[in-house]
Motif scaffolding. Structure first.
Motif, PDB file in Angstrom:
ATOM      1  N   ARG A 110       0.831  -1.200   0.000  1.00  0.00           N
ATOM      2  CA  ARG A 110       0.000   0.000   0.000  1.00  0.00           C
ATOM      3  C   ARG A 110       0.870   1.256   0.000  1.00  0.00           C
ATOM      4  N   LEU A 111       0.455   2.261  -0.761  1.00  0.00           N
ATOM      5  CA  LEU A 111       1.080   3.580  -0.761  1.00  0.00           C
ATOM      6  C   LEU A 111       0.020   4.596  -0.372  1.00  0.00           C
ATOM      7  N   ARG A 127       3.732   7.203   2.528  1.00  0.00           N
ATOM      8  CA  ARG A 127       4.002   6.046   3.389  1.00  0.00           C
ATOM      9  C   ARG A 127       3.869   4.739   2.617  1.00  0.00           C
ATOM     10  N   LEU A 128       4.803   3.839   2.835  1.00  0.00           N
ATOM     11  CA  LEU A 128       4.769   2.501   2.242  1.00  0.00           C
ATOM     12  C   LEU A 128       4.467   1.473   3.324  1.00  0.00           C
ATOM     13  N   ASP A 129       3.456   0.643   3.078  1.00  0.00           N
ATOM     14  CA  ASP A 129       3.194  -0.527   3.912  1.00  0.00           C
ATOM     15  C   ASP A 129       3.443  -1.755   3.053  1.00  0.00           C
ATOM     16  N   MET A 130       4.294  -2.653   3.569  1.00  0.00           N
ATOM     17  CA  MET A 130       4.781  -3.772   2.766  1.00  0.00           C
ATOM     18  C   MET A 130       3.997  -5.062   2.946  1.00  0.00           C
ATOM     19  N   GLY A 140      13.611  -6.129   0.840  1.00  0.00           N
ATOM     20  CA  GLY A 140      12.358  -5.892   0.138  1.00  0.00           C
ATOM     21  C   GLY A 140      11.900  -4.451   0.245  1.00  0.00           C
ATOM     22  N   THR A 141      12.070  -3.868   1.411  1.00  0.00           N
ATOM     23  CA  THR A 141      11.686  -2.471   1.599  1.00  0.00           C
ATOM     24  C   THR A 141      12.623  -1.551   0.821  1.00  0.00           C
ATOM     25  N   ASP A 142      13.923  -1.837   0.887  1.00  0.00           N
ATOM     26  CA  ASP A 142      14.881  -1.047   0.104  1.00  0.00           C
ATOM     27  C   ASP A 142      14.516  -1.053  -1.371  1.00  0.00           C
ATOM     28  N   LEU A 143      14.186  -2.235  -1.887  1.00  0.00           N
ATOM     29  CA  LEU A 143      13.879  -2.372  -3.311  1.00  0.00           C
ATOM     30  C   LEU A 143      12.626  -1.575  -3.671  1.00  0.00           C
ATOM     31  N   THR A 144      11.590  -1.695  -2.861  1.00  0.00           N
ATOM     32  CA  THR A 144      10.326  -1.023  -3.168  1.00  0.00           C
ATOM     33  C   THR A 144      10.451   0.490  -3.026  1.00  0.00           C
ATOM     34  N   MET A 145      11.066   0.951  -1.949  1.00  0.00           N
ATOM     35  CA  MET A 145      11.223   2.388  -1.745  1.00  0.00           C
ATOM     36  C   MET A 145      12.061   3.017  -2.859  1.00  0.00           C
ATOM     37  N   ALA A 146      13.147   2.360  -3.218  1.00  0.00           N
ATOM     38  CA  ALA A 146      14.009   2.898  -4.273  1.00  0.00           C
ATOM     39  C   ALA A 146      13.284   2.904  -5.615  1.00  0.00           C
ATOM     40  N   PHE A 147      12.471   1.876  -5.859  1.00  0.00           N
ATOM     41  CA  PHE A 147      11.710   1.832  -7.107  1.00  0.00           C
ATOM     42  C   PHE A 147      10.709   2.989  -7.174  1.00  0.00           C
ATOM     43  N   VAL A 148       9.992   3.229  -6.084  1.00  0.00           N
ATOM     44  CA  VAL A 148       9.021   4.326  -6.050  1.00  0.00           C
ATOM     45  C   VAL A 148       9.724   5.664  -6.314  1.00  0.00           C
ATOM     46  N   GLU A 166      12.653   8.124   5.362  1.00  0.00           N
ATOM     47  CA  GLU A 166      12.625   7.484   6.672  1.00  0.00           C
ATOM     48  C   GLU A 166      12.564   5.965   6.485  1.00  0.00           C
ATOM     49  N   LEU A 167      13.486   5.266   7.143  1.00  0.00           N
ATOM     50  CA  LEU A 167      13.563   3.811   7.048  1.00  0.00           C
ATOM     51  C   LEU A 167      13.283   3.183   8.412  1.00  0.00           C
ATOM     52  N   PRO A 168      12.517   2.089   8.450  1.00  0.00           N
ATOM     53  CA  PRO A 168      12.161   1.457   9.736  1.00  0.00           C
ATOM     54  C   PRO A 168      13.207   0.460  10.231  1.00  0.00           C
ATOM     55  N   TYR A 169      14.481   0.740   9.972  1.00  0.00           N
ATOM     56  CA  TYR A 169      15.583  -0.115  10.423  1.00  0.00           C
ATOM     57  C   TYR A 169      16.883   0.664  10.254  1.00  0.00           C
TER      58      TYR A 169
END
Length: 333
Positions: A110-111, A127-130, A140-148, A166-169
């Motif tokens: 979700r975006l 906001r990204l929810d994976m 997976g989060t790195d890949l999706t955020m960078a793609f967006v 902002e990264l959750p790690y």
């Protein structure tokens, strides 16, 4: 288990090869069929895909692996969704389209736009929810955020107002590769994954907005909504049915709408036992019967709506389809 299109790992094979790894072996051990590395439309487990990315990053000692893969991905990998996004007139409408139809790519991703978590004036957060559980696998989060991020740059042809990430790690590769990719400050250890952007980002015009193309793409996505991913034949049929009478019915044009190379489209249709010409003929036959039996359009107009050069071509086609002339079909209807 939730699923995701295998397009999400496009580019992974080449990155793994450059690092000296065996992508096929990594895929098998992660629970993915190796063909997922080379196909965009396989439905695979999102957990298995996350395991593959994490395993590859660990075994190849490459903590920024997902960022490297993201640099090799293009928005076209989203298929019809990519077309709808690209043809949206503004970045905000592209985001709205993405939010509404992202289930075509992943049924849990979700975006959403929300107020800035830092309370800055004139700033909002994308906001990204994976996952359904609210977890954030690092790769997976790195890949999706960078793609967006890279998709937004591509859509507007340059900066789109990114203020920070902002990264959750805590990134295992350190902040340097992230800040190089984003060109903005990166804040680790946050509650969720966000791109903080200027509040007016939604009004930024895209470089390829086209309302007619967007209409066709959205119609395709609506058709896919009922049955998720479907056959290439059905997608081509739906595309032609939406396009007939509005654009040239050529394989190159349809391939662009589906974000495929024409030869790839030909191969997929052949694998399903048909051809582009056969599907086009089916759509023309269905459309011709509808126009002949439910409208009073002159025969020349019917022929033109079908993309035929002249009325005589309509007559020949009608005899082949039904053994009757167009006039006889209209009277019987």
């Amino acid at each position: 288990m939730t699923v995701i299109r295998s397009a999400g790992i496009r580019g992974l094979r080449s990155v793994v090869a450059e690092l000296g790894g065996d992508a096929d072996d990594l895929a098998r051990r992660s629970g993915l069929p190796p063909e997922a590395l080379d196909s965009d439309d396989l439905l695979v487990s999102d957990v298995a895909m996350a395991v593959l990315l994490e395993t590859a990053a660990a075994e190849l000692a490459c903590p920024d692996l997902a960022l490297r893969v993201a640099r090799r991905q293009e928005i076209a990998m989203l298929g019809p969704l990519a077309l709808a996004i690209r043809s949206s007139p503004t970045l905000g409408e592209a985001l709205e389209c993405t939010s509404r139809y992202l289930f075509v790519h992943s049924d849990v991703m979700r975006l959403t736009v929300e107020p800035d978590p830092r309370g800055a004036r004139g700033v909002v957060a994308l906001r990204l929810d994976m996952t359904a559980e609210g977890s954030y696998p690092v790769q997976g989060t790195d890949l999706t955020m960078a793609f967006v991020h890279r998709a937004a740059l591509d859509l507007v042809g340059g900066p789109y107002g990114l203020r920070s990430v902002e990264l959750p790690y805590d990134p295992p590769a350190g902040l340097a590769p992230y800040e190089e990719l984003y060109g903005a400050p990166v804040h680790p250890g946050q509650p969720v994954a966000r791109l903080r952007v200027v509040a007016g980002f939604a009004a930024t015009p895209t470089v390829s907005g086209d309302e007619d193309t967007r209409r066709i793409a959205l119609a395709l996505l609506q058709r896919r909504g009922a049955a998720a991913l479907t056959s290439t034949t059905a997608l081509v049929h739906a595309t032609l049915a939406q396009s007939i009478g509005t654009t040239r019915l050529e394989i190159g044009a349809v391939a662009r709408l589906l974000a495929l190379h024409p030869r790839t489209l030909q191969r997929r249709l052949a694998a399903e036992g048909t051809t582009f010409a056969t599907v086009l003929d089916d759509v023309r036959r269905e459309t011709a019967r509808r126009l002949l039996t439910t409208t009073d359009l002159p025969m020349a107009r019917v022929a033109s709506a079908l993309g035929l050069a002249e009325q005589a071509a309509l007559t020949r086609a009608a005899r082949r389809w039904w053994g009757s002339t167009p006039t006889q079909v209209r009277r019987a209807g």
